[in-house]
Design a protein around this motif. Structure first.
Motif, PDB file in Angstrom:
ATOM      1  N   GLY A  27     -34.076  37.850 -35.949  1.00  0.00           N
ATOM      2  CA  GLY A  27     -33.995  36.407 -36.617  1.00  0.00           C
ATOM      3  C   GLY A  27     -32.582  35.958 -37.718  1.00  0.00           C
ATOM      4  O   GLY A  27     -31.185  35.768 -37.526  1.00  0.00           O
ATOM      5  N   LEU A  28     -32.780  36.931 -38.744  1.00  0.00           N
ATOM      6  CA  LEU A  28     -32.658  36.627 -40.419  1.00  0.00           C
ATOM      7  C   LEU A  28     -31.092  37.742 -40.144  1.00  0.00           C
ATOM      8  O   LEU A  28     -30.733  37.005 -40.547  1.00  0.00           O
ATOM      9  N   THR A  29     -31.642  38.407 -39.502  1.00  0.00           N
ATOM     10  CA  THR A  29     -30.105  39.788 -39.369  1.00  0.00           C
ATOM     11  C   THR A  29     -28.941  39.303 -38.891  1.00  0.00           C
ATOM     12  O   THR A  29     -28.242  38.618 -38.705  1.00  0.00           O
ATOM     13  N   ALA A  30     -29.798  38.906 -37.174  1.00  0.00           N
ATOM     14  CA  ALA A  30     -28.506  37.970 -36.624  1.00  0.00           C
ATOM     15  C   ALA A  30     -27.711  36.855 -37.030  1.00  0.00           C
ATOM     16  O   ALA A  30     -26.951  37.013 -36.595  1.00  0.00           O
ATOM     17  N   ALA A  31     -28.948  35.954 -37.412  1.00  0.00           N
ATOM     18  CA  ALA A  31     -28.389  35.239 -38.473  1.00  0.00           C
ATOM     19  C   ALA A  31     -27.178  35.324 -38.997  1.00  0.00           C
ATOM     20  O   ALA A  31     -26.141  34.731 -39.699  1.00  0.00           O
ATOM     21  N   GLU A  87     -36.927  30.521 -43.244  1.00  0.00           N
ATOM     22  CA  GLU A  87     -36.563  29.567 -43.807  1.00  0.00           C
ATOM     23  C   GLU A  87     -34.838  30.006 -44.243  1.00  0.00           C
ATOM     24  O   GLU A  87     -33.734  29.645 -43.901  1.00  0.00           O
ATOM     25  N   GLU A  88     -34.880  31.136 -44.265  1.00  0.00           N
ATOM     26  CA  GLU A  88     -33.926  31.981 -44.882  1.00  0.00           C
ATOM     27  C   GLU A  88     -32.897  32.914 -43.999  1.00  0.00           C
ATOM     28  O   GLU A  88     -31.793  31.887 -44.277  1.00  0.00           O
ATOM     29  N   ALA A  89     -33.320  32.320 -42.974  1.00  0.00           N
ATOM     30  CA  ALA A  89     -32.393  32.629 -41.386  1.00  0.00           C
ATOM     31  C   ALA A  89     -31.856  31.673 -41.357  1.00  0.00           C
ATOM     32  O   ALA A  89     -29.753  30.767 -40.949  1.00  0.00           O
ATOM     33  N   LYS A  90     -32.012  30.330 -41.613  1.00  0.00           N
ATOM     34  CA  LYS A  90     -31.718  29.296 -41.776  1.00  0.00           C
ATOM     35  C   LYS A  90     -30.363  28.295 -42.548  1.00  0.00           C
ATOM     36  O   LYS A  90     -29.052  28.027 -42.312  1.00  0.00           O
ATOM     37  N   LEU A  91     -31.124  29.121 -43.681  1.00  0.00           N
ATOM     38  CA  LEU A  91     -30.015  29.018 -44.871  1.00  0.00           C
ATOM     39  C   LEU A  91     -28.439  29.601 -44.720  1.00  0.00           C
ATOM     40  O   LEU A  91     -27.540  29.516 -44.787  1.00  0.00           O
ATOM     41  N   VAL A  92     -29.294  31.064 -44.054  1.00  0.00           N
ATOM     42  CA  VAL A  92     -27.395  32.250 -44.046  1.00  0.00           C
ATOM     43  C   VAL A  92     -26.524  31.998 -42.561  1.00  0.00           C
ATOM     44  O   VAL A  92     -25.492  32.210 -42.258  1.00  0.00           O
ATOM     45  N   GLY A  93     -27.439  30.652 -41.958  1.00  0.00           N
ATOM     46  CA  GLY A  93     -26.677  30.893 -40.184  1.00  0.00           C
ATOM     47  C   GLY A  93     -27.175  29.950 -39.488  1.00  0.00           C
ATOM     48  O   GLY A  93     -28.250  28.887 -39.742  1.00  0.00           O
ATOM     49  N   LYS A  94     -27.186  29.916 -38.196  1.00  0.00           N
ATOM     50  CA  LYS A  94     -27.534  29.337 -37.416  1.00  0.00           C
ATOM     51  C   LYS A  94     -28.606  29.391 -36.574  1.00  0.00           C
ATOM     52  O   LYS A  94     -28.747  30.350 -35.577  1.00  0.00           O
ATOM     53  N   VAL A  95     -29.939  28.802 -37.038  1.00  0.00           N
ATOM     54  CA  VAL A  95     -31.019  28.863 -36.454  1.00  0.00           C
ATOM     55  C   VAL A  95     -31.530  27.890 -36.046  1.00  0.00           C
ATOM     56  O   VAL A  95     -31.394  26.886 -36.367  1.00  0.00           O
ATOM     57  N   ARG A  96     -32.184  28.076 -34.925  1.00  0.00           N
ATOM     58  CA  ARG A  96     -32.975  26.976 -33.971  1.00  0.00           C
ATOM     59  C   ARG A  96     -33.826  27.495 -33.200  1.00  0.00           C
ATOM     60  O   ARG A  96     -34.426  28.414 -32.406  1.00  0.00           O
ATOM     61  N   ILE A  97     -34.915  27.062 -33.819  1.00  0.00           N
ATOM     62  CA  ILE A  97     -36.796  27.022 -33.576  1.00  0.00           C
ATOM     63  C   ILE A  97     -37.250  26.359 -32.034  1.00  0.00           C
ATOM     64  O   ILE A  97     -37.215  24.997 -32.311  1.00  0.00           O
ATOM     65  N   ILE A  98     -37.397  26.861 -31.059  1.00  0.00           N
ATOM     66  CA  ILE A  98     -38.119  26.171 -29.671  1.00  0.00           C
ATOM     67  C   ILE A  98     -39.755  26.167 -29.134  1.00  0.00           C
ATOM     68  O   ILE A  98     -39.472  27.175 -29.109  1.00  0.00           O
TER      69      ILE A  98
END
Length: 140
Positions: A27-31, A87-98
């Motif tokens: 997720g982090l890498t994709a973001a 948290e880092e993924a949300k800082l570097v890109g668009k991430v939604r956790i559902i």
């Protein structure tokens, strides 16, 4: 207007640390690569989140012989925790956790406690509609 970013979807079912680590790193890498990341928490990941054990280092029984060594190495090498990577993924890109609403019910967890830790709680029909056009879908 630029086209929408490709969706990168991770269905997170298994909640052992090795599987959650893969969900978080992918997720982090994709973001970071500009993808629209959607992490869907199912069954055991919902339970682990609700219990506050998302960062607990545990491994499947078949890897128990190496679990202590790997756990020590993760700490020594200062590998970020699952929560830190999300948290880092949300800082570097668009991430939604559902979280899947049925999973909340099936796992017997407090929906209110989980809903405070995710971006949204959705039913499976809404999740499938949201992810239907995803470029990548992984079930982990």
């Amino acid at each position: 207007m630029s086209p929408p970013s490709p969706k990168f979807v991770l269905f997170a079912h298994n909640a052992t640390y090795d599987k959650l680590h893969q969900v978080a790193t992918l997720g982090l890498t994709a973001a970071a690569m500009g993808k629209d990341v959607i992490v869907i928490l199912l069954f055991w990941t919902i339970k682990k989140l609700a219990e506050g054990k998302l960062d607990q280092i545990d491994f499947p029984p078949e890897y128990s012989g190496s679990a202590e060594i790997v756990g020590r190495l993760l700490k020594e090498k200062r590998v970020p925790t699952i929560s830190q990577m999300f948290e880092e993924a949300k800082l570097v890109g668009k991430v939604r956790i559902i979280a899947c609403s049925a999973g909340l019910e099936y796992m017997g967890v407090d929906g209110e406690a989980v809903s405070k830790q995710v971006d949204e709680v959705m039913g499976l029909p809404a999740i499938l509609s949201l992810t239907a056009d995803a470029e990548t879908k992984l079930f982990i």
